[in-house]
Design a protein around this motif. Structure first.
Motif, PDB file in Angstrom:
ATOM      1  N   LEU A 143      26.489 -16.960  37.699  1.00 14.28           N
ATOM      2  CA  LEU A 143      26.793 -16.669  39.096  1.00 14.28           C
ATOM      3  C   LEU A 143      28.094 -15.874  39.149  1.00 14.28           C
ATOM      4  N   ARG A 144      28.001 -14.628  39.584  1.00 15.99           N
ATOM      5  CA  ARG A 144      29.154 -13.738  39.595  1.00 15.99           C
ATOM      6  C   ARG A 144      29.682 -13.568  41.024  1.00 15.99           C
ATOM      7  N   LEU A 145      30.893 -14.054  41.264  1.00 17.96           N
ATOM      8  CA  LEU A 145      31.550 -13.874  42.548  1.00 17.96           C
ATOM      9  C   LEU A 145      32.341 -12.568  42.560  1.00 17.96           C
ATOM     10  N   ASP A 146      32.687 -12.110  43.767  1.00 19.57           N
ATOM     11  CA  ASP A 146      33.438 -10.857  43.927  1.00 19.57           C
ATOM     12  C   ASP A 146      32.778  -9.725  43.151  1.00 19.57           C
ATOM     13  N   SER A 147      31.459  -9.659  43.233  1.00 20.56           N
ATOM     14  CA  SER A 147      30.690  -8.687  42.451  1.00 20.56           C
ATOM     15  C   SER A 147      29.687  -7.937  43.332  1.00 20.56           C
ATOM     16  N   PRO A 148      30.189  -7.063  44.215  1.00 17.24           N
ATOM     17  CA  PRO A 148      29.258  -6.271  45.027  1.00 17.24           C
ATOM     18  C   PRO A 148      28.469  -5.304  44.161  1.00 17.24           C
ATOM     19  N   VAL A 149      27.184  -5.160  44.464  1.00 17.85           N
ATOM     20  CA  VAL A 149      26.334  -4.230  43.730  1.00 17.85           C
ATOM     21  C   VAL A 149      26.393  -2.866  44.408  1.00 17.85           C
ATOM     22  N   GLY A 150      26.643  -1.843  43.622  1.00 15.31           N
ATOM     23  CA  GLY A 150      26.769  -0.504  44.179  1.00 15.31           C
ATOM     24  C   GLY A 150      25.525   0.336  44.056  1.00 15.31           C
ATOM     25  N   GLU A 151      24.713   0.084  42.996  1.00 15.26           N
ATOM     26  CA  GLU A 151      23.573   0.972  42.763  1.00 15.26           C
ATOM     27  C   GLU A 151      22.433   0.240  42.073  1.00 15.26           C
ATOM     28  N   LEU A 152      21.205   0.505  42.539  1.00 22.00           N
ATOM     29  CA  LEU A 152      19.986   0.038  41.884  1.00 22.00           C
ATOM     30  C   LEU A 152      19.188   1.252  41.435  1.00 22.00           C
ATOM     31  N   ARG A 153      18.716   1.217  40.182  1.00 15.97           N
ATOM     32  CA  ARG A 153      17.877   2.296  39.655  1.00 15.97           C
ATOM     33  C   ARG A 153      16.638   1.709  39.003  1.00 15.97           C
ATOM     34  N   ARG A 154      15.491   2.253  39.331  1.00 10.25           N
ATOM     35  CA  ARG A 154      14.229   1.833  38.713  1.00 10.25           C
ATOM     36  C   ARG A 154      14.029   2.609  37.432  1.00 10.25           C
ATOM     37  N   THR A 155      13.622   1.919  36.365  1.00 15.59           N
ATOM     38  CA  THR A 155      13.336   2.552  35.078  1.00 15.59           C
ATOM     39  C   THR A 155      11.934   2.133  34.631  1.00 15.59           C
ATOM     40  N   PRO A 156      11.359   2.797  33.641  1.00 14.80           N
ATOM     41  CA  PRO A 156      10.045   2.374  33.138  1.00 14.80           C
ATOM     42  C   PRO A 156      10.047   0.935  32.615  1.00 14.80           C
ATOM     43  N   GLN A 157      11.190   0.458  32.170  1.00 14.40           N
ATOM     44  CA  GLN A 157      11.291  -0.902  31.622  1.00 14.40           C
ATOM     45  C   GLN A 157      11.664  -1.949  32.664  1.00 14.40           C
ATOM     46  N   GLY A 158      12.174  -1.535  33.803  1.00 14.25           N
ATOM     47  CA  GLY A 158      12.605  -2.508  34.801  1.00 14.25           C
ATOM     48  C   GLY A 158      13.595  -1.899  35.775  1.00 14.25           C
ATOM     49  N   TRP A 159      14.794  -2.481  35.846  1.00 19.82           N
ATOM     50  CA  TRP A 159      15.806  -2.028  36.787  1.00 19.82           C
ATOM     51  C   TRP A 159      17.179  -1.969  36.121  1.00 19.82           C
ATOM     52  N   LEU A 160      17.990  -1.067  36.623  1.00 17.00           N
ATOM     53  CA  LEU A 160      19.405  -1.030  36.267  1.00 17.00           C
ATOM     54  C   LEU A 160      20.204  -1.451  37.494  1.00 17.00           C
ATOM     55  N   VAL A 161      21.018  -2.471  37.333  1.00 13.49           N
ATOM     56  CA  VAL A 161      21.908  -2.939  38.394  1.00 13.49           C
ATOM     57  C   VAL A 161      23.313  -2.532  37.992  1.00 13.49           C
ATOM     58  N   ASP A 162      23.822  -1.484  38.628  1.00 12.62           N
ATOM     59  CA  ASP A 162      25.104  -0.891  38.226  1.00 12.62           C
ATOM     60  C   ASP A 162      25.125  -0.628  36.722  1.00 12.62           C
ATOM     61  N   GLY A 163      24.000  -0.099  36.219  1.00 13.14           N
ATOM     62  CA  GLY A 163      23.889   0.289  34.820  1.00 13.14           C
ATOM     63  C   GLY A 163      23.457  -0.804  33.875  1.00 13.14           C
ATOM     64  N   GLU A 164      23.333  -2.038  34.347  1.00 10.90           N
ATOM     65  CA  GLU A 164      22.968  -3.183  33.508  1.00 10.90           C
ATOM     66  C   GLU A 164      21.468  -3.440  33.634  1.00 10.90           C
TER      67      GLU A 164
END
Length: 475
Positions: A246-267
């Motif tokens: 559980l990550r506090l103070d962690s706003p997500v800036g970007e979601l990207r769809r990839t063939p394998q799944g998703w990138l959440v701020d590059g993760e």
């Protein structure tokens, strides 16, 4: 031929740390029910978990500063509380005798009504809430056509008259949605009335029959010692114990769809479960799911302020009666409701016997100017109304003002169709689910149920993706 992958739990990003996000994390990681079906990372933009379930201290007394109870006759929230060890702590209100402050007096909320729609005209007459003209109109129930959906205010006004809406339906809906009866969808907000409306018979008789059916028994609402705000904290603790991050103070800036799944701020993640307010979800999905984002951007919200006050009980000649009162907007008061917390909750009276806690609420959809007033003015307006309503003249020794800006999503006519379009677009995107008050109901049980549904969707999506990968490995 490639070597087959070993089975591993999918990695799921849950975005939003309110009760919906925490419940979704609990269902996925095995904290609410086992076994674990995903490795969970939860992102919360702020410094605390729980969203509108939030308790704090006022005058040294622990009390809710957001939602204060949950519907106990729906199983979802009660089940979650039991799963995280709070089942035995749930308590029913000490009193549920509420009133309506209207036409210059406190009048008992009529028995035998559903969200203000009467099922007992005798009880309605005895309450004194309506004028004689209003009662006569309610007795002369008229037929009204009902299609796929309509506003609850418009429908009830056609059937039973404007005064039933103004003095009963409006204040009760205002307590749940901070919205307007003329705009709120009957189908989405009060689905129990749908079959009655579509059947074309008497609305009053239909409500009476519905309320006369055997129920599961037990209290309608439940709270927790220390406040319902203790529930998300217990869920969070159970999630951490089950391995969720559980990550506090962690706003997500970007979601990207990839063939394998998703990138959440590059993760990298296998799936994403969004439980943030609709405008935030719209921003995050603008690139990868533009159709869903466009629909989400159209969801409107209402804001409200809660004023919590602590009094020395010795300075009160007598505690105000009942659990509190509602205020119809048509009466032109500043507050829209008051809750006598120390009367309503036995745990609060026991933990602070020398104090008396109450709270008022102000603001509704498109009438949020009160939220911009300073704390002292909100307290002053609340005390002025309380003085006139119940004769309260004591001065609080401590106060707290909590503002929930854009806190309550609105359910206008056609809302369920909008939700269906959003979810269809999410499914088409793949590995994406949405949950929360904007979709399936604003109450705590509805949010927990929405979280369970979304958790099932992402697990199913991940399983399908894993099967496709396995087939590719064998080709």
């Amino acid at each position: 031929m490639a070597e087959p992958r070993t089975a591993a739990l999918p990695r799921v990003a849950v975005i939003g740390g309110g009760i919906t996000g925490l419940a979704a994390a609990a269902f996925l990681c095995g904290a609410a029910e086992g076994p674990a079906r995903a490795r969970v990372v939860l992102f919360e933009s702020g410094g605390r978990l729980g969203g509108k379930l939030h308790s704090g201290e006022v005058g040294g007394v622990r009390v809710d500063l957001g939602a204060e109870s949950m519907l106990a006759r729906r199983p979802e929230a009660v089940g979650l509380a039991r799963a995280v060890g709070l089942g035995e702590a749930l308590q029913a209100p000490t009193t549920a005798k509420a009133a309506v402050w209207t036409r210059g007096a406190l009048r008992p909320l009529p028995a035998g009504q559903l969200m203000g729609v009467p099922g007992d005209l005798g009880a309605l007459a005895a309450s004194g809430v309506l004028t004689e003209a209003g009662l006569d109109r309610a007795r002369q129930e008229r037929a009204a056509r009902f299609g796929e959906d309509t506003s609850i205010g418009g429908y009830v006004a056609d059937r039973l008259g404007r005064e039933v809406v103004d003095r009963l339906v409006e204040p009760l809906l205002g307590g749940v949605y901070a919205g307007r009866a003329e705009e709120i969808s009957l189908r989405a907000a009060v689905p129990q009335l749908l079959a009655i409306a579509q059947g074309g018979g008497s609305l009053v008789e239909g409500v009476h029959e519905l309320l006369s059916r055997p129920s599961a028994g037990g209290p309608v609402f439940a709270g927790l010692p220390g406040g319902i705000g203790t529930l998300p904290l217990a869920v969070a603790e159970a999630c951490r114990a089950a391995g969720a991050e559980l990550r506090l103070d962690s706003p997500v800036g970007e979601l990207r769809r990839t063939p394998q799944g998703w990138l959440v701020d590059g993760e990298a993640y296998d799936a994403v479960l969004l439980t943030v307010p609709a405008p935030v979800a719209a921003r995050l999905l603008a690139r990868e799911a533009p159709a869903a984002a466009a629909e989400l951007a159209g969801v409107e919200y209402a804001g409200m302020a809660l004023v919590t006050m602590a009094f020395h009980r010795a300075e009160l000649p007598a505690p105000p009666p009942g659990s509190g009162f509602l205020v119809p907007p048509v009466d032109g008061r500043s507050i829209k409701a008051a809750t006598f917390s120390s009367q309503k909750w036995g745990w609060l009276a026991e933990s602070a016997p020398e104090a008396f806690l109450l709270r008022t609420s102000l603001g509704r959809h498109r009438e949020e100017a009160a939220l911009d007033l300073d704390d002292a003015e909100l307290v002053r307006r609340s005390l002025a109304d309380l003085r006139e309503a119940v004769g309260l003249t004591a001065v609080p020794y401590a106060t707290a003002v909590t503002r929930w800006r854009a806190g309550l999503p609105q359910y206008p006519v056609g809302h369920q169709d909008r939700v269906a379009r959003i979810r269809a677009a999410a499914r088409a995107t793949g590995g994406l689910a949405l949950a929360g008050a904007a979709f399936d109901g604003v109450g705590i049980p509805a949010c927990v149920g929405s979280a369970r549904r979304a958790a099932e969707e992402v697990v199913t999506s991940c399983q399908g993706q894993g099967e496709r990968r396995e087939n590719e490995d064998h080709d």
